[in-house]
Design a protein around this motif. Structure first.
Motif, PDB file in Angstrom:
ATOM      1  N   MET A   1       2.588  22.164 -17.195  1.00 18.69           N
ATOM      2  CA  MET A   1       2.569  21.509 -15.997  1.00 18.69           C
ATOM      3  C   MET A   1       1.651  21.826 -14.866  1.00 18.69           C
ATOM      4  SD  MET A   1       6.473  20.517 -14.427  1.00 18.69           S
ATOM      5  CE  MET A   1       7.045  19.005 -14.995  1.00 18.69           C
TER       6      MET A   1
ATOM      7  N   GLY B   1       9.743   9.320 -30.599  1.00 18.79           N
ATOM      8  CA  GLY B   1       8.334   9.257 -30.913  1.00 18.79           C
ATOM      9  C   GLY B   1       7.431   8.700 -30.150  1.00 18.79           C
ATOM     10  N   ALA B   2       8.228   8.448 -28.586  1.00 17.93           N
ATOM     11  CA  ALA B   2       7.435   8.050 -27.438  1.00 17.93           C
ATOM     12  C   ALA B   2       6.474   9.270 -26.951  1.00 17.93           C
ATOM     13  CB  ALA B   2       8.417   7.717 -26.498  1.00 17.93           C
ATOM     14  N   LYS B   3       5.420   9.054 -26.164  1.00 20.83           N
ATOM     15  CA  LYS B   3       4.754   9.948 -25.307  1.00 20.83           C
ATOM     16  C   LYS B   3       5.478  10.333 -24.555  1.00 20.83           C
ATOM     17  CE  LYS B   3       1.757   9.162 -22.463  1.00 20.83           C
ATOM     18  NZ  LYS B   3       0.551   8.534 -21.752  1.00 20.83           N
ATOM     19  N   LEU B   4       5.726  11.679 -24.342  1.00 23.48           N
ATOM     20  CA  LEU B   4       6.635  12.454 -23.362  1.00 23.48           C
ATOM     21  C   LEU B   4       5.985  13.107 -22.138  1.00 23.48           C
ATOM     22  CD1 LEU B   4       9.165  14.304 -26.056  1.00 23.48           C
ATOM     23  CD2 LEU B   4       8.936  11.858 -25.245  1.00 23.48           C
ATOM     24  N   VAL B   5       6.540  12.779 -21.006  1.00 23.77           N
ATOM     25  CA  VAL B   5       5.657  13.518 -19.950  1.00 23.77           C
ATOM     26  C   VAL B   5       7.065  13.855 -18.761  1.00 23.77           C
ATOM     27  CG1 VAL B   5       4.311  12.885 -17.865  1.00 23.77           C
ATOM     28  CG2 VAL B   5       3.953  11.616 -19.843  1.00 23.77           C
ATOM     29  N   ARG B   6       6.867  15.163 -18.739  1.00 21.82           N
ATOM     30  CA  ARG B   6       7.858  15.901 -17.965  1.00 21.82           C
ATOM     31  C   ARG B   6       7.497  15.922 -16.508  1.00 21.82           C
ATOM     32  NH1 ARG B   6       8.427  21.929 -17.919  1.00 21.82           N
ATOM     33  NH2 ARG B   6      10.521  22.335 -17.690  1.00 21.82           N
ATOM     34  N   PHE B   7       7.928  15.730 -15.654  1.00 20.90           N
ATOM     35  CA  PHE B   7       7.889  15.713 -14.088  1.00 20.90           C
ATOM     36  C   PHE B   7       8.719  16.675 -13.559  1.00 20.90           C
ATOM     37  CE2 PHE B   7      11.710  13.462 -12.411  1.00 20.90           C
ATOM     38  CZ  PHE B   7      11.825  12.460 -13.475  1.00 20.90           C
TER      39      PHE B   7
ATOM     40  N   TYR C   1       9.329   9.308 -19.137  1.00 20.36           N
ATOM     41  CA  TYR C   1       9.205  10.371 -18.135  1.00 20.36           C
ATOM     42  C   TYR C   1      10.655  11.162 -17.958  1.00 20.36           C
ATOM     43  CZ  TYR C   1       4.473   8.098 -17.571  1.00 20.36           C
ATOM     44  OH  TYR C   1       3.392   7.539 -17.531  1.00 20.36           O
TER      45      TYR C   1
ATOM     46  N   TYR D   1      16.121  15.556 -24.305  1.00 19.77           N
ATOM     47  CA  TYR D   1      14.853  16.177 -24.918  1.00 19.77           C
ATOM     48  C   TYR D   1      14.873  15.980 -26.496  1.00 19.77           C
ATOM     49  CZ  TYR D   1      12.851  18.901 -20.842  1.00 19.77           C
ATOM     50  OH  TYR D   1      12.345  19.440 -19.575  1.00 19.77           O
TER      51      TYR D   1
ATOM     52  N   GLU E   1      -1.470  21.096 -16.077  1.00 16.94           N
ATOM     53  CA  GLU E   1      -1.882  19.293 -15.887  1.00 16.94           C
ATOM     54  C   GLU E   1      -2.420  19.299 -14.520  1.00 16.94           C
ATOM     55  OE1 GLU E   1       2.298  18.220 -17.216  1.00 16.94           O
ATOM     56  OE2 GLU E   1       1.350  16.324 -18.260  1.00 16.94           O
TER      57      GLU E   1
ATOM     58  N   ALA F   1      12.257  17.843 -15.410  1.00 18.00           N
ATOM     59  CA  ALA F   1      12.137  19.026 -15.978  1.00 18.00           C
ATOM     60  C   ALA F   1      13.385  19.495 -16.581  1.00 18.00           C
ATOM     61  CB  ALA F   1      11.204  19.848 -15.241  1.00 18.00           C
TER      62      ALA F   1
ATOM     63  N   GLU G   1      -2.856  14.352 -17.870  1.00 21.13           N
ATOM     64  CA  GLU G   1      -1.704  14.435 -18.488  1.00 21.13           C
ATOM     65  C   GLU G   1      -1.800  15.188 -19.938  1.00 21.13           C
ATOM     66  OE1 GLU G   1      -0.637  10.608 -20.281  1.00 21.13           O
ATOM     67  OE2 GLU G   1       0.698  10.279 -18.619  1.00 21.13           O
ATOM     68  N   ILE G   2      -0.946  16.172 -20.023  1.00 20.68           N
ATOM     69  CA  ILE G   2      -0.714  16.784 -21.392  1.00 20.68           C
ATOM     70  C   ILE G   2       0.563  16.394 -21.922  1.00 20.68           C
ATOM     71  CG2 ILE G   2      -1.072  18.889 -22.781  1.00 20.68           C
ATOM     72  CD1 ILE G   2      -2.811  19.845 -20.432  1.00 20.68           C
ATOM     73  N   PRO G   3       1.108  15.336 -22.639  1.00 19.82           N
ATOM     74  CA  PRO G   3       2.084  14.971 -22.996  1.00 19.82           C
ATOM     75  C   PRO G   3       2.883  16.308 -23.878  1.00 19.82           C
ATOM     76  CG  PRO G   3       0.670  13.318 -23.650  1.00 19.82           C
ATOM     77  CD  PRO G   3      -0.218  14.382 -23.234  1.00 19.82           C
ATOM     78  N   LEU G   4       4.090  16.071 -23.819  1.00 20.39           N
ATOM     79  CA  LEU G   4       4.870  17.423 -24.446  1.00 20.39           C
ATOM     80  C   LEU G   4       4.533  17.081 -26.014  1.00 20.39           C
ATOM     81  CD1 LEU G   4       8.279  17.280 -22.766  1.00 20.39           C
ATOM     82  CD2 LEU G   4       6.421  18.556 -22.278  1.00 20.39           C
ATOM     83  N   ASN G   5       4.296  15.818 -26.425  1.00 17.52           N
ATOM     84  CA  ASN G   5       3.998  15.716 -27.883  1.00 17.52           C
ATOM     85  C   ASN G   5       3.193  16.634 -28.382  1.00 17.52           C
ATOM     86  OD1 ASN G   5       4.590  13.444 -26.375  1.00 17.52           O
ATOM     87  ND2 ASN G   5       5.398  12.532 -28.197  1.00 17.52           N
TER      88      ASN G   5
END
Lengths: 403, 79
Positions: free
Chosen positions: B44, A149-155, A132, A142, B47, A135, B53-57
């Motif tokens: 965002m 390779g992790a799942k990326l979630v932007r807050f 996480y 980034y 989402e 932004a 959730e929409i991961p950036l990947n």
């Protein structure tokens, strides 16, 4: 055949537009350095107010002497990575010095600050984990996240409630969770509201990394950064920082207390597959960190200078990047052409600041960004304020000042 | 136009500063001339609107409004 450069033509066009408005704002040449705060640019003596040289330590005689001694004793370069070629005792000394300074059990040094983030993100998180990230995170964060390779979630920037919501959405995912914050954000100069994020940490449970690139050596009673200032270091699992700002050299570090931390050395490609830092750079870093520890007055001086510039700009009615005093002081400008014009006018008048344009900035902002140094004199700061008055407050930036 | 596409188009309007006519085949980045950071800011909003959730990947393979609608529908179902 498709030319691989076709996709870059828009960059060339934008760059040409910038050149038509003046000199190359993103490629200035310092012909000669006179001091941490003075250079000869375009043949003119110029006040440097955009170099992140927060402690003004780049010409410190002790640091220079340490660098020269290291050149004599260890040579010009290490010619390889520490994994392949072995470490120099200097690398170990720097890691021990930093661990002491940071009050952390473990510290790993990287060749650049950029690689420190690439290494730490990709070493800590893998494809089954989630990162996480704020932004407004720096590009190195980034890029490190992408490499992991992790799942990326932007807050949303500095919004602990938004992180809380996003963590809840991913509750069922399994895997580790790494949250990444910065001590001082490089473009606007604002700090992460660390206490709020730690509340969220207690609720959800995750591991927390703070990138103290702009706050290491700068914030806190011990100069360890935002977590030191906030008294919350125990809640921060990992610290990242750089030597290219308050330390006045080049390189970066990651630190933490995890019992397996040292094994990251064998899991971080940006650490393993690049040459280790040059002896001179390591030696000047050691000397500089000792100074940061022994001379807290440098931090006081930086705080005073930052406050002087901040309040001076405020009095001009300039629209600033954030409401708190920090050594990063950004002024919001109306649009790209006016920002370029003002940047050129400031340079001609004798002050170098950074120009920051989208997408390098949050919220499409066009910024004239100053970084303050402990080595600036009161008259340097006052000169910068006077020039911003004539060029920005009374000039092209008037729109911003008067709404 | 599916409901999801219509909703995405509505969310995209504030980012459509060049006045492109939006359709399922609109390329979010190139047709609207918006940079990578703005695309992430827009996603965002998506989402939060759908509470997913929409991961950036997944963004690297999501170019058009139709692509994004597919992602939204798949993730809304999962939730």
């Amino acid at each position: 055949m498709t030319d691989l450069f076709d996709k870059h033509r828009h960059i060339a066009e934008r760059h040409q537009r910038m050149l038509q408005l003046g000199v190359n704002a993103v490629g200035v040449t310092n012909q000669r350095l006179l001091s941490p705060t003075r250079a000869i640019i375009d043949g003119r003596e110029t006040i440097l107010a955009g170099t992140n040289n927060y402690m003004g330590i780049t010409f410190d005689p002790d640091c220079i002497a340490a660098g020269k001694a290291a050149l004599d004793q260890f040579g010009t370069g290490t010619t390889g990575s520490r994994i392949a070629n072995g470490s120099y005792s200097l690398h170990k000394d720097l890691e021990a010095e930093l661990a002491r300074f940071l009050n952390r059990k473990h510290c790993i040094v990287f060749t650049t600050g950029y690689q420190a983030n690439l290494g730490m993100m990709s070493g800590l998180a893998g494809p089954r984990d989630t990162i996480y990230l704020d932004a407004d995170s720096h590009s190195s964060i980034y890029d490190g996240c992408t490499l992991s390779g992790a799942k990326l979630v932007r807050f949303r920037h500095n919004d602990a409630a938004d992180l809380d919501k996003r963590l809840a959405r991913g509750e069922e995912d399994g895997g580790g969770r790494l949250v990444v914050l910065e001590g001082i954000y490089s473009m606007l100069g604002d700090r992460a509201p660390l206490a709020d994020f730690i509340e969220v940490k207690k609720k959800h449970g995750f591991q927390l990394l703070v990138d103290e690139a702009h706050s290491f050596g700068v914030l806190g009673p011990n100069g360890r950064g935002l977590a030191d200032e906030a008294g919350l270091e125990d809640e921060v699992d990992f610290v990242v920082g750089t030597f290219s700002k308050s330390v006045g050299a080049i390189g970066g570090f990651g630190a933490g207390n995890h019992p397996l931390f040292e094994y990251l050395r064998y899991a971080m490609r940006p650490y393993m597959f690049t040459a280790s830092s040059s002896p001179a750079s390591i030696a000047t870093s050691i000397a500089a960190i000792r100074k940061l520890a022994a001379e807290p007055q440098r931090r006081d001086r930086l705080r005073e200078n930052s406050a002087r510039l901040f309040h001076g700009f405020k009095a001009l009615g300039l629209d600033m990047g954030c409401d708190t005093v920090s050594p990063v002081i950004a002024v919001k400008c109306p649009d790209e052409p006016s920002t370029i014009a003002m940047w050129n006018a400031l340079l001609k008048a004798g002050v170098y600041v950074n120009i920051a344009l989208p997408p390098g900035t949050p919220n499409k902002l066009c910024l004239l960004r100053c970084s303050v140094s402990a080595a600036h004199t009161d008259s340097d700061i006052d000169r910068i304020i006077t020039l911003f008055d004539s060029v920005v407050a009374q000039g092209h930036g008037k729109k911003v000042v008067n709404g | 136009m599916t409901d999801t596409v219509a909703e995405i188009c509505k969310l995209l309007e504030p980012f459509n500063t060049v006045g492109t006519t939006l359709s399922p085949s609109t390329d979010i980045s190139t047709d609207l001339n918006i940079d990578s950071v703005t695309v992430m800011d827009f996603v965002m909003e998506v989402e939060d609107h759908f509470d997913i959730e929409i991961p950036l990947n997944v963004l690297s393979e999501t170019r058009t409004i139709a692509d994004l609608a597919k992602v939204v529908e798949a993730r809304a179902k999962k939730a």
